[in-house]
Design a protein around this motif. Structure first.
Motif, PDB file in Angstrom:
ATOM      1  N   SER A  93      -1.480   7.281   5.213  1.00 32.66           N
ATOM      2  CA  SER A  93      -2.028   7.231   3.425  1.00 32.66           C
ATOM      3  C   SER A  93      -1.186   6.432   2.799  1.00 32.66           C
ATOM      4  O   SER A  93      -1.970   5.690   2.058  1.00 32.66           O
ATOM      5  N   LEU A  94       0.052   6.127   2.916  1.00 31.76           N
ATOM      6  CA  LEU A  94       0.697   5.227   2.171  1.00 31.76           C
ATOM      7  C   LEU A  94       0.476   3.743   2.443  1.00 31.76           C
ATOM      8  O   LEU A  94       0.327   3.008   1.701  1.00 31.76           O
ATOM      9  N   GLN A  95       0.001   3.424   3.801  1.00 34.78           N
ATOM     10  CA  GLN A  95      -0.437   2.136   4.078  1.00 34.78           C
ATOM     11  C   GLN A  95      -1.839   1.871   3.420  1.00 34.78           C
ATOM     12  O   GLN A  95      -1.964   0.646   3.117  1.00 34.78           O
ATOM     13  N   THR A  96      -2.627   2.743   3.472  1.00 35.68           N
ATOM     14  CA  THR A  96      -3.952   2.523   2.671  1.00 35.68           C
ATOM     15  C   THR A  96      -3.775   2.165   1.347  1.00 35.68           C
ATOM     16  O   THR A  96      -4.536   1.174   0.736  1.00 35.68           O
ATOM     17  N   ARG A  97      -2.826   2.883   0.603  1.00 33.57           N
ATOM     18  CA  ARG A  97      -2.727   2.604  -0.739  1.00 33.57           C
ATOM     19  C   ARG A  97      -1.882   1.276  -1.165  1.00 33.57           C
ATOM     20  O   ARG A  97      -2.327   0.676  -2.054  1.00 33.57           O
ATOM     21  N   LEU A  98      -0.966   1.214  -0.091  1.00 32.64           N
ATOM     22  CA  LEU A  98      -0.369  -0.053  -0.414  1.00 32.64           C
ATOM     23  C   LEU A  98      -1.301  -1.317  -0.169  1.00 32.64           C
ATOM     24  O   LEU A  98      -1.194  -2.316  -1.036  1.00 32.64           O
ATOM     25  N   ALA A  99      -2.289  -1.260   0.821  1.00 36.77           N
ATOM     26  CA  ALA A  99      -3.134  -2.586   0.943  1.00 36.77           C
ATOM     27  C   ALA A  99      -4.100  -2.495  -0.159  1.00 36.77           C
ATOM     28  O   ALA A  99      -4.490  -3.823  -0.567  1.00 36.77           O
ATOM     29  N   GLY A 100      -4.491  -1.231  -0.833  1.00 38.25           N
ATOM     30  CA  GLY A 100      -5.381  -1.324  -1.883  1.00 38.25           C
ATOM     31  C   GLY A 100      -4.817  -1.730  -3.305  1.00 38.25           C
ATOM     32  O   GLY A 100      -5.508  -2.225  -4.107  1.00 38.25           O
ATOM     33  N   GLY A 101      -3.355  -1.161  -3.586  1.00 40.54           N
ATOM     34  CA  GLY A 101      -2.640  -1.588  -4.497  1.00 40.54           C
ATOM     35  C   GLY A 101      -2.864  -0.374  -5.610  1.00 40.54           C
ATOM     36  O   GLY A 101      -2.406  -0.523  -6.798  1.00 40.54           O
ATOM     37  N   GLY A 119      -3.187   4.004  -6.360  1.00 38.94           N
ATOM     38  CA  GLY A 119      -2.677   5.275  -6.154  1.00 38.94           C
ATOM     39  C   GLY A 119      -1.381   5.594  -5.598  1.00 38.94           C
ATOM     40  O   GLY A 119      -1.180   6.475  -5.034  1.00 38.94           O
ATOM     41  N   LEU A 120      -0.388   4.340  -5.982  1.00 35.59           N
ATOM     42  CA  LEU A 120       0.930   4.580  -5.484  1.00 35.59           C
ATOM     43  C   LEU A 120       1.762   5.550  -6.574  1.00 35.59           C
ATOM     44  O   LEU A 120       1.350   5.436  -7.783  1.00 35.59           O
ATOM     45  N   ALA A 121       2.686   6.027  -6.251  1.00 36.08           N
ATOM     46  CA  ALA A 121       3.537   6.749  -6.936  1.00 36.08           C
ATOM     47  C   ALA A 121       4.684   5.820  -7.484  1.00 36.08           C
ATOM     48  O   ALA A 121       4.921   4.725  -7.146  1.00 36.08           O
ATOM     49  N   ASP A 122       5.187   6.271  -8.525  1.00 37.42           N
ATOM     50  CA  ASP A 122       6.474   5.383  -9.003  1.00 37.42           C
ATOM     51  C   ASP A 122       7.655   5.102  -8.030  1.00 37.42           C
ATOM     52  O   ASP A 122       8.262   4.388  -8.043  1.00 37.42           O
ATOM     53  N   ARG A 156       5.553  -5.989  -1.096  1.00 33.65           N
ATOM     54  CA  ARG A 156       4.621  -4.866  -1.708  1.00 33.65           C
ATOM     55  C   ARG A 156       5.687  -3.815  -2.375  1.00 33.65           C
ATOM     56  O   ARG A 156       5.343  -2.671  -3.192  1.00 33.65           O
ATOM     57  N   PHE A 157       6.852  -4.048  -2.322  1.00 30.49           N
ATOM     58  CA  PHE A 157       7.948  -3.156  -2.939  1.00 30.49           C
ATOM     59  C   PHE A 157       8.682  -3.959  -3.828  1.00 30.49           C
ATOM     60  O   PHE A 157       9.112  -5.107  -3.612  1.00 30.49           O
ATOM     61  N   GLU A 158       9.420  -3.288  -4.877  1.00 29.94           N
ATOM     62  CA  GLU A 158      10.296  -3.990  -6.026  1.00 29.94           C
ATOM     63  C   GLU A 158      11.548  -4.355  -5.337  1.00 29.94           C
ATOM     64  O   GLU A 158      12.070  -3.579  -4.527  1.00 29.94           O
ATOM     65  N   PRO A 186       7.490   0.987  -5.503  1.00 29.63           N
ATOM     66  CA  PRO A 186       6.096  -0.039  -5.177  1.00 29.63           C
ATOM     67  C   PRO A 186       6.144  -1.066  -6.215  1.00 29.63           C
ATOM     68  O   PRO A 186       6.491  -0.857  -7.424  1.00 29.63           O
ATOM     69  N   ARG A 187       5.627  -2.231  -6.011  1.00 29.87           N
ATOM     70  CA  ARG A 187       5.421  -3.220  -6.848  1.00 29.87           C
ATOM     71  C   ARG A 187       4.434  -2.632  -7.883  1.00 29.87           C
ATOM     72  O   ARG A 187       4.285  -3.131  -9.075  1.00 29.87           O
ATOM     73  N   ALA A 188       3.566  -1.731  -7.348  1.00 27.93           N
ATOM     74  CA  ALA A 188       2.381  -1.376  -8.088  1.00 27.93           C
ATOM     75  C   ALA A 188       2.727  -0.256  -8.983  1.00 27.93           C
ATOM     76  O   ALA A 188       1.821   0.734  -9.710  1.00 27.93           O
ATOM     77  N   ALA A 189       4.030   0.132  -9.079  1.00 29.57           N
ATOM     78  CA  ALA A 189       4.292   1.325  -9.624  1.00 29.57           C
ATOM     79  C   ALA A 189       4.028   1.058 -11.245  1.00 29.57           C
ATOM     80  O   ALA A 189       4.192   0.105 -11.742  1.00 29.57           O
ATOM     81  N   LYS A 190       3.724   2.284 -11.844  1.00 30.87           N
ATOM     82  CA  LYS A 190       3.386   2.375 -13.342  1.00 30.87           C
ATOM     83  C   LYS A 190       4.772   1.933 -14.143  1.00 30.87           C
ATOM     84  O   LYS A 190       4.646   1.230 -15.130  1.00 30.87           O
ATOM     85  N   HIS A 191       5.897   2.797 -13.641  1.00 30.96           N
ATOM     86  CA  HIS A 191       6.869   2.798 -14.377  1.00 30.96           C
ATOM     87  C   HIS A 191       8.159   2.432 -13.424  1.00 30.96           C
ATOM     88  O   HIS A 191       8.905   3.204 -13.117  1.00 30.96           O
TER      89      HIS A 191
END
Length: 434
Positions: free
Chosen positions: A87-95, A97-100, A119-121, A322-327
């Motif tokens: 599931s994490l790989q799917t969300r990382l690919a799409g950017g 639905g990732l958690a902080d 893909r990660f900070e 993740p780079r796509a994290a909100k906070h």
């Protein structure tokens, strides 16, 4: 942590980390206030994990929220690490639905550092460089990117022992003293021989071990090189220690010592309380899992003894942003606090997940666990952690391990010939690696 972690977790990297190095004074656990993007300066941090990291159980989220009244923490869990990773790989690919904060099993950390660093900070931008001395050198180095990025902070490691049911041992006429058992099963041959003795007088329909897959995992966790060598070359097909772990697992299946339970399945979970098996390979994080599944009725029936054949490591985890994290900044502050020595020590006391922070190791050295008949878990797992080899980590450690344990499941549950199962494992690995 699995754990599939916990549940594992599981290797799970099987990542072995030698926890050597000087012990440090505990680092401060406070953090600065967080920035806000919500009404009234409130921030909701999302944490997505697999198995049981022990943060809720140890009361750490509640403690952090009290220290930071503007922060609310929401955790989501997936029990099976393989499902979580997919599931994490799917969300990382799409950017999306990732958690902080995302948990990373140690068997996946090489994939993060070698294939997914973008893909990660890089936590250096928030000051993570100053935290290096908190951790055992190998634990820190495993999460470093090719250019020195700090892509995650370590939570726990998985020093290994054996957990066993004293009541079932007594009914079968076997000794229950952990020191005597450690002598009787100082080798894996001794462990399997004791299992045959148990089988001859086993109470009810109980088996000696939960599954041969768990036997394989604990044995391979004692090796420095398992699936890759130090140069990064795949060696698993010809690696003698790996084949020895396979053969011992096949032998246990042939002798009828296994309860034939797929780890992390509902049936396996229920078996802890039902007394379906007398022993289980037990990395430190398994303690919390046993407590959760066996419940209060299991208190005092379980004990812990050192592992046959020497020290090893199975599992452990990291926390990444993740780079796509909100906070991102606020997430880093939470990760820093959760992985500080003080918090790692609290998680071990409450849940059994063994610290990767060196200062916490000294703090928990004298810990005993009343649930496990007063076992000196701080010493047992501390000694194992210090003696465990620093394992070579590869990108596909977890995938290869899963294919092998799948094949062993075919041997014990379907009666498939071991040679045929081994060929299936080779095909499975080839398909996984592409």
């Amino acid at each position: 942590m699995p754990t599939t972690r916990a549940a594992a977790r599981a290797v799970l990297r099987l990542g072995a980390v030698a926890l050597a190095g000087s012990l440090l004074a505990a680092c401060g656990s406070g953090t600065s206030g967080t920035a806000s993007d919500g009404a009234g300066g409130k921030v909701t941090l999302t944490v997505d994990l697999f198995g049981s990291f022990g943060y809720k159980e140890a009361g750490l989220y509640a403690e952090y929220e009290k220290l930071h009244p503007n922060v609310t923490i929401k955790q989501s869990d997936t029990q099976d690490e393989a499902d979580y990773w997919k599931s994490l790989q799917t969300r990382l690919a799409g950017g999306g639905g990732l958690a902080d904060v995302q948990g990373i099993e140690v068997g996946r950390i090489a994939s993060v550092t070698q294939q997914q660093a973008e893909r990660f900070e890089d936590l250096r931008k928030y000051g993570a460089d100053s935290l290096k001395d908190r951790f055992a050198e190998a634990k820190w180095a495993a999460a470093a990117g090719k250019n020195g990025e700090v892509l995650a902070l370590g939570t726990d490691v998985g020093p290994e022992a054996l957990c066993y049911r004293t009541d079932l041992f007594a009914e079968a006429g076997l000794p229950t003293d952990r020191a005597e058992l450690a002598k009787r099963w100082s080798t894996w041959d001794g462990y399997l021989d004791l299992g045959r003795q148990y089988k001859a007088k086993a109470p009810g329909k109980s088996a000696w071990i939960d599954s041969v897959g768990s036997l394989y995992s604990i044995m391979i966790g004692q090796e420095k090189e398992r699936y890759y060598d130090a140069s990064g070359a795949l060696i698993w097909e010809t690696n003698p220690p790996l084949k020895a772990a396979w053969n011992a697992s096949v032998e246990a299946s042939r002798d009828g010592l296994s309860a034939k339970l797929d780890q992390w399945s509902p049936q396996w979970n229920q078996a802890f309380a039902a007394g379906s098996f007398a022993t289980i390979p037990c990395p430190a994080w398994m303690l919390g899992y046993i407590k959760g599944q066996a419940g209060e009725t299991g208190k005092g029936k379980w004990d812990v003894a050192p592992l046959p054949g020497g020290a090893g490591n199975w599992g452990g985890a990291y926390l990444a942003v993740p780079r796509a994290a909100k906070h991102k900044k606020e997430a880093y502050e939470l990760v820093t606090w959760l992985t500080a020595p003080e918090q790692q020590a609290k998680v071990f006391t409450a849940q059994g997940n063994f610290p990767s922070a060196t200062a916490a190791i000294a703090e928990v050295a004298g810990t005993t666990d009343p649930y496990f008949n007063g076992a000196p878990i701080g010493k047992i797992f501390g000694d194992a952690a210090k003696a465990a080899p620093v394992q070579v980590l590869g990108v596909h450690d977890q995938n290869i391990s899963q294919q092998i344990t799948n094949a062993l499941s075919e041997v014990e549950r379907k009666g498939l010939a071991p040679d045929k199962a081994w060929e299936n494992a080779k095909k499975g690995v080839a398909n996984t690696l592409g």
